[in-house]
Enzyme design. Sequence first.
Site, PDB file in Angstrom:
ATOM      1  N   GLU A   1      42.197   9.139  22.647  1.00 11.45           N
ATOM      2  CA  GLU A   1      42.870  10.155  21.826  1.00 11.45           C
ATOM      3  C   GLU A   1      43.796  11.064  22.622  1.00 11.45           C
ATOM      4  O   GLU A   1      43.467  11.518  23.724  1.00 11.45           O
ATOM      5  CB  GLU A   1      41.809  11.008  21.120  1.00 11.45           C
ATOM      6  CG  GLU A   1      42.390  11.944  20.092  1.00 11.45           C
ATOM      7  CD  GLU A   1      41.476  12.094  18.883  1.00 11.45           C
ATOM      8  OE1 GLU A   1      41.723  13.011  18.101  1.00 11.45           O
ATOM      9  OE2 GLU A   1      40.546  11.300  18.738  1.00 11.45           O
TER      10      GLU A   1
ATOM     11  N   THR B   1      44.398   8.545  13.278  1.00 13.24           N
ATOM     12  CA  THR B   1      43.106   9.049  12.841  1.00 13.24           C
ATOM     13  C   THR B   1      43.265  10.282  11.952  1.00 13.24           C
ATOM     14  O   THR B   1      44.376  10.718  11.672  1.00 13.24           O
ATOM     15  CB  THR B   1      42.227   9.368  14.074  1.00 13.24           C
ATOM     16  OG1 THR B   1      40.894   9.684  13.649  1.00 13.24           O
ATOM     17  CG2 THR B   1      42.794  10.525  14.875  1.00 13.24           C
TER      18      THR B   1
ATOM     19  N   LYS C   1      45.310   6.976  20.257  1.00  9.94           N
ATOM     20  CA  LYS C   1      44.819   7.584  19.024  1.00  9.94           C
ATOM     21  C   LYS C   1      45.530   8.911  18.783  1.00  9.94           C
ATOM     22  O   LYS C   1      45.532   9.802  19.644  1.00  9.94           O
ATOM     23  CB  LYS C   1      43.311   7.791  19.159  1.00  9.94           C
ATOM     24  CG  LYS C   1      42.533   7.933  17.885  1.00  9.94           C
ATOM     25  CD  LYS C   1      41.044   7.905  18.241  1.00  9.94           C
ATOM     26  CE  LYS C   1      40.163   8.038  17.041  1.00  9.94           C
ATOM     27  NZ  LYS C   1      38.733   8.063  17.447  1.00  9.94           N
TER      28      LYS C   1
ATOM     29  N   PHE D   1      39.269   8.235   6.713  1.00  7.11           N
ATOM     30  CA  PHE D   1      37.926   8.800   6.785  1.00  7.11           C
ATOM     31  C   PHE D   1      37.228   8.747   5.422  1.00  7.11           C
ATOM     32  O   PHE D   1      37.868   8.955   4.396  1.00  7.11           O
ATOM     33  CB  PHE D   1      37.990  10.249   7.279  1.00  7.11           C
ATOM     34  CG  PHE D   1      38.123  10.366   8.774  1.00  7.11           C
ATOM     35  CD1 PHE D   1      38.795   9.417   9.518  1.00  7.11           C
ATOM     36  CD2 PHE D   1      37.567  11.445   9.443  1.00  7.11           C
ATOM     37  CE1 PHE D   1      38.916   9.530  10.895  1.00  7.11           C
ATOM     38  CE2 PHE D   1      37.674  11.574  10.822  1.00  7.11           C
ATOM     39  CZ  PHE D   1      38.357  10.614  11.553  1.00  7.11           C
TER      40      PHE D   1
ATOM     41  N   ASP E   1      31.407   3.722  16.796  1.00  8.26           N
ATOM     42  CA  ASP E   1      31.941   5.077  16.839  1.00  8.26           C
ATOM     43  C   ASP E   1      31.139   5.881  17.855  1.00  8.26           C
ATOM     44  O   ASP E   1      30.394   6.800  17.516  1.00  8.26           O
ATOM     45  CB  ASP E   1      31.858   5.711  15.445  1.00  8.26           C
ATOM     46  CG  ASP E   1      32.665   6.996  15.346  1.00  8.26           C
ATOM     47  OD1 ASP E   1      33.396   7.308  16.303  1.00  8.26           O
ATOM     48  OD2 ASP E   1      32.569   7.678  14.313  1.00  8.26           O
TER      49      ASP E   1
END
Length: 315
Positions: free
Chosen positions: A92, A152, A128, A174, A17
């Site tokens: 993203e 996400t 993403k 998450f 990450d």
Amino acid sequence: MPSSLSQLREMTTVVADTGDIHAIRALKPYDCTTNPSLILKALQMPAFEDMVAREVAAGKKAGKTPLEIADALTVGVGVELAQLVPGRVSTEVDARLSFDTEASLAKARALVAAYEDRGVGRDKIFIKLASTWEGIRAAEILQDEGTDCNLTLLFSMAQAAACADAGVALISPFVGRITDWYKAKEGRDFGPEEDPGVLSVREIYDYYKSNGIETIVMGASFRNIGQVKALAGCDRLTISPTLLEELDAETATLDKVLTPEKATGMARITVDEADFRWRMNADAMATEKLSEGIRNFDADHQKLLKGIEEKLAAA
């Protein structure tokens, strides 16, 4: 005894990450990721100094906007990272487009084309998108076009079920942000076996394996290695360099917690738009954390644009 990280890699695909080249080289993850926060950090990294200067100079000469230069930088960083990992780089889509399916599609297609122009095929990237209803619909179309997506900011079963219905390649439920919400609400800490974030990912994993859903489950947003170890066996886990280093320094025995064989046979549900919005409305945590996550990504995106504006002025 091998390190906890080595043991984890035997049962779970480990993803970094981070967009830090040095960390990726040292920790050797399978995949890595980018988002506005990570690109903003990359803007300050010596490793990307030449790239930043090159993209800003080229953008200024071509009369590009800061947004266009930010996209070029994002792809440029992604290309560098794609050379370091055997798997993929998640890139993203602008958070401001999270509630606009057509705009998300346009941006995603432009990112894919920009990668291809630099010699990186779509088989090396994930697009993403935030797990809004509109983001999931964009992902469904992109998947049909052959572009794999990573959904996400996922905090609930409603989001997970809708992503499964859309056939997305990968979801990032998450953990830490869910835990943060319940910690603030209840005023207490949680051990790994009662951690709401851990339990959420376990339920989603169970649901997917119970129903033969091929979408990859990649736990994300960890606060400590206890949360990571409580999800050992998950398809993938995306972990910060700090926690990866902590796992690498530990030599305790690591048990495999999640396996498809342990699926409990949860019933399949189909989520239409009205049901999705109702379920999200009923889940204060998921609604608040999704909105907060989108706002935070956009805030970092705005900082990135400001940084580029300053570099353009100085160029």
